[in-house]
Design a protein around this motif. Sequence first.
Motif: not given
Length: 271
Positions: A70-73, A105-106, A151-154, A179-182
């Motif tokens: 719920g915390l969209d940058m 953070l995302h 900052i992580e890729n989603i 994130d390798t999976g993302h």
Amino acid sequence: MTPLKIGACLKANEIADHRGWLFDADRDIELQDFGSYVGLTTELEDRISAAKAALDGHNGRVGIHGPYEGLDMDNKDPELRPLISARFLKALEAADRIGARQMVLHSPYSRWYKWNLFNKPNYEQTVLGRVHDIMQPVVKQAEALGITLVIENILDVDPATRRDMVDSFASDAIALSIDTGHAHLARRMSGAPPVDYFVRDAADQLQHVHLQDLDGHADRHWAPGEGEIHWVEVFRALSDCQSAPHLVLELRDKADIPKGFAYLQSLGLVQ
């Protein structure tokens, strides 16, 4: 290619199950106790105490996963943006109190952003302005504390978009996470480049990596070797990275940490 040392993402109460592996080699640890509302409010003091106790004797690098639900940058509501900044600042406080020097953070970017980039006037600048509104006080506080925000890729399709966002702050207190999976999921869902391209695009801005495998359909967080990711090429790219990023297994089933490590070790990729 020199094998790289990896660690794991865990909650404080899970560290004891992997203590020998983590502590004997001073492996990276990412604590995942401070990503929720209760973790940063009603249970904050208890979780800080538990984290300090669990980390006692550990001499490796420590980070935390910051809050995200719920915390969209990139929040369009000007009344909500200060609340998001405040939640990130509270997480920075928790990180500092337990001795962590990194916080994940995302990313706010998605396929929607990529496909609509030239559909609206000044869309890139408008989004970046909202991101800065939320993140400027957070970056400033991270600088003061000596903590790096990663900052992580989603849902990111183009890794350069997130890199440009990080560069726009002109601060050593904000860098990149992968994130390798993302990354692989974005390739299958949205035509993103392969995982190793994400790594090479990040180059020396890369400070953190979540290692997880998947089937290209859902965000599985399986142990490496159980999914589709080409790990040799990923680690070839990581070996060329000069920034020594935190490398941590982020697995849904923490009991699979030894299996995931053993698989990567059998390929000569990790130590």
